[in-house]
Write a protein that holds these residues in place. Structure first.
Motif, PDB file in Angstrom:
ATOM      1  N   UNK A  80       0.825  -1.210   0.000  1.00 55.25           N
ATOM      2  CA  UNK A  80       0.000   0.000   0.000  1.00 55.25           C
ATOM      3  C   UNK A  80       0.860   1.261   0.000  1.00 55.25           C
ATOM      4  N   UNK A  81       1.981   1.224   0.691  1.00 55.17           N
ATOM      5  CA  UNK A  81       2.867   2.394   0.717  1.00 55.17           C
ATOM      6  C   UNK A  81       3.414   2.698  -0.673  1.00 55.17           C
ATOM      7  N   UNK A  82       3.796   1.667  -1.378  1.00 52.62           N
ATOM      8  CA  UNK A  82       4.320   1.859  -2.734  1.00 52.62           C
ATOM      9  C   UNK A  82       3.202   2.344  -3.648  1.00 52.62           C
ATOM     10  N   UNK A  83       2.036   1.765  -3.496  1.00 51.64           N
ATOM     11  CA  UNK A  83       0.864   2.165  -4.287  1.00 51.64           C
ATOM     12  C   UNK A  83       0.569   3.652  -4.079  1.00 51.64           C
ATOM     13  N   UNK A  84       0.574   4.096  -2.849  1.00 54.65           N
ATOM     14  CA  UNK A  84       0.294   5.502  -2.541  1.00 54.65           C
ATOM     15  C   UNK A  84       1.375   6.399  -3.140  1.00 54.65           C
ATOM     16  N   UNK A  85       2.632   5.997  -3.033  1.00 58.43           N
ATOM     17  CA  UNK A  85       3.726   6.790  -3.608  1.00 58.43           C
ATOM     18  C   UNK A  85       3.554   6.915  -5.126  1.00 58.43           C
ATOM     19  N   UNK A  86       3.140   5.838  -5.775  1.00 52.73           N
ATOM     20  CA  UNK A  86       2.886   5.889  -7.220  1.00 52.73           C
ATOM     21  C   UNK A  86       1.683   6.764  -7.539  1.00 52.73           C
ATOM     22  N   UNK A  87       0.653   6.688  -6.716  1.00 48.62           N
ATOM     23  CA  UNK A  87      -0.529   7.539  -6.922  1.00 48.62           C
ATOM     24  C   UNK A  87      -0.165   9.019  -6.811  1.00 48.62           C
ATOM     25  N   UNK A  88       0.673   9.345  -5.850  1.00 50.76           N
ATOM     26  CA  UNK A  88       1.115  10.735  -5.662  1.00 50.76           C
ATOM     27  C   UNK A  88       1.908  11.201  -6.878  1.00 50.76           C
ATOM     28  N   UNK A  89       2.759  10.345  -7.394  1.00 48.75           N
ATOM     29  CA  UNK A  89       3.539  10.663  -8.594  1.00 48.75           C
ATOM     30  C   UNK A  89       2.607  10.915  -9.784  1.00 48.75           C
ATOM     31  N   UNK A  90       1.622  10.056  -9.944  1.00 50.15           N
ATOM     32  CA  UNK A  90       0.660  10.205 -11.040  1.00 50.15           C
ATOM     33  C   UNK A  90      -0.139  11.508 -10.889  1.00 50.15           C
ATOM     34  N   UNK A  91      -0.552  11.801  -9.685  1.00 53.17           N
ATOM     35  CA  UNK A  91      -1.311  13.040  -9.445  1.00 53.17           C
ATOM     36  C   UNK A  91      -0.478  14.278  -9.785  1.00 53.17           C
ATOM     37  N   UNK A  92       0.801  14.249  -9.434  1.00 58.22           N
ATOM     38  CA  UNK A  92       1.688  15.372  -9.771  1.00 58.22           C
ATOM     39  C   UNK A  92       1.764  15.550 -11.287  1.00 58.22           C
ATOM     40  N   UNK A  93       1.819  14.453 -11.995  1.00 59.68           N
ATOM     41  CA  UNK A  93       1.821  14.519 -13.456  1.00 59.68           C
ATOM     42  C   UNK A  93       0.534  15.143 -13.979  1.00 59.68           C
ATOM     43  N   UNK A  94      -0.592  14.650 -13.484  1.00 61.32           N
ATOM     44  CA  UNK A  94      -1.893  15.143 -13.966  1.00 61.32           C
ATOM     45  C   UNK A  94      -2.014  16.655 -13.752  1.00 61.32           C
ATOM     46  N   UNK A  95      -1.606  17.132 -12.573  1.00 58.24           N
ATOM     47  CA  UNK A  95      -1.687  18.567 -12.295  1.00 58.24           C
ATOM     48  C   UNK A  95      -0.811  19.365 -13.256  1.00 58.24           C
ATOM     49  N   UNK A  96       0.379  18.858 -13.529  1.00 55.64           N
ATOM     50  CA  UNK A  96       1.280  19.574 -14.427  1.00 55.64           C
ATOM     51  C   UNK A  96       0.859  19.449 -15.889  1.00 55.64           C
ATOM     52  N   UNK A  97       0.230  18.361 -16.243  1.00 54.32           N
ATOM     53  CA  UNK A  97      -0.336  18.236 -17.588  1.00 54.32           C
ATOM     54  C   UNK A  97      -1.411  19.306 -17.769  1.00 54.32           C
ATOM     55  N   UNK A  98      -2.287  19.412 -16.790  1.00 52.44           N
ATOM     56  CA  UNK A  98      -3.373  20.394 -16.869  1.00 52.44           C
ATOM     57  C   UNK A  98      -2.811  21.809 -16.992  1.00 52.44           C
ATOM     58  N   UNK A  99      -1.713  22.090 -16.287  1.00 51.65           N
ATOM     59  CA  UNK A  99      -1.152  23.442 -16.280  1.00 51.65           C
ATOM     60  C   UNK A  99      -0.266  23.762 -17.472  1.00 51.65           C
ATOM     61  N   UNK A 100       0.396  22.751 -18.049  1.00 53.28           N
ATOM     62  CA  UNK A 100       1.445  23.053 -19.021  1.00 53.28           C
ATOM     63  C   UNK A 100       1.287  22.413 -20.400  1.00 53.28           C
ATOM     64  N   UNK A 101       0.560  21.324 -20.487  1.00 49.85           N
ATOM     65  CA  UNK A 101       0.424  20.643 -21.781  1.00 49.85           C
ATOM     66  C   UNK A 101      -0.742  21.274 -22.544  1.00 49.85           C
ATOM     67  N   UNK A 102      -0.575  21.357 -23.872  1.00 51.11           N
ATOM     68  CA  UNK A 102      -1.634  21.903 -24.718  1.00 51.11           C
ATOM     69  C   UNK A 102      -2.952  21.206 -24.413  1.00 51.11           C
ATOM     70  N   UNK A 103      -3.998  21.995 -24.271  1.00 47.24           N
ATOM     71  CA  UNK A 103      -5.298  21.460 -23.839  1.00 47.24           C
ATOM     72  C   UNK A 103      -5.788  20.322 -24.717  1.00 47.24           C
ATOM     73  N   UNK A 104      -5.576  20.414 -26.006  1.00 47.98           N
ATOM     74  CA  UNK A 104      -6.059  19.359 -26.910  1.00 47.98           C
ATOM     75  C   UNK A 104      -5.316  18.036 -26.706  1.00 47.98           C
TER      76      UNK A 104
END
Length: 134
Positions: A80-104
């Motif tokens: 579960x600890x590893x799973x949570x660490x991976x989830x946090x990594x994925x969430x950081x990506x999603x937030x930065x995708x929303x902020x920096x990657x072209x919307x399309x």
């Protein structure tokens, strides 16, 4: 900006967000690591993920997770600890995708990240099952 341009051009945004959030969660074993160690671990994870995006194959991420799973299992981490660490990594990506990657490109970028990380989680869980049986 594309997903790879985000990774090549602004990796620190992803790494800082993931590191800060993992530090805040205070997971039993991860809380023993210094911020620099967590940042370095996420940097290695980012490198494996980047190779997967470049090659359009999950081999590098699965190989990395095999190594991490063995290391974490021996150190007493629960999956579960590893799973949570991976989830946090994925969430950081999603937030930065929303902020920096072209919307399309948001959907495709998020789908790519999620697909690769899900393969990593699956590999980790399969390894944990095997390790617990031995």
């Amino acid at each position: 900006m594309t997903l790879l341009e985000l990774i090549y051009g602004k990796p620190e945004l992803i790494l800082q967000e993931a590191t800060n959030n993992l530090m805040r969660v205070q997971l039993p074993h991860y809380s023993k690591f210094r911020r620099e160690e967590i940042h370095k671990k996420y940097s290695s994870l980012l490198l494996a993920l980047t190779k997967c995006i470049e090659t359009k194959k999950c081999d590098d991420m699965i190989s990395y997770m095999d190594l991490i799973t063995d290391e974490r299992f021996v150190s007493g981490f629960e999956e579960e600890e590893i799973q949570i660490a991976l989830n946090i990594f994925e969430e950081a990506f999603w937030k930065n995708i929303r902020s920096h990657v072209d919307e399309r490109s948001h959907f495709e970028a998020k789908k790519t990240i999620t697909t690769i990380i899900d393969k990593a989680k699956e590999a980790m869980l399969e390894d944990y099952v095997t390790l617990k049986k031995s």
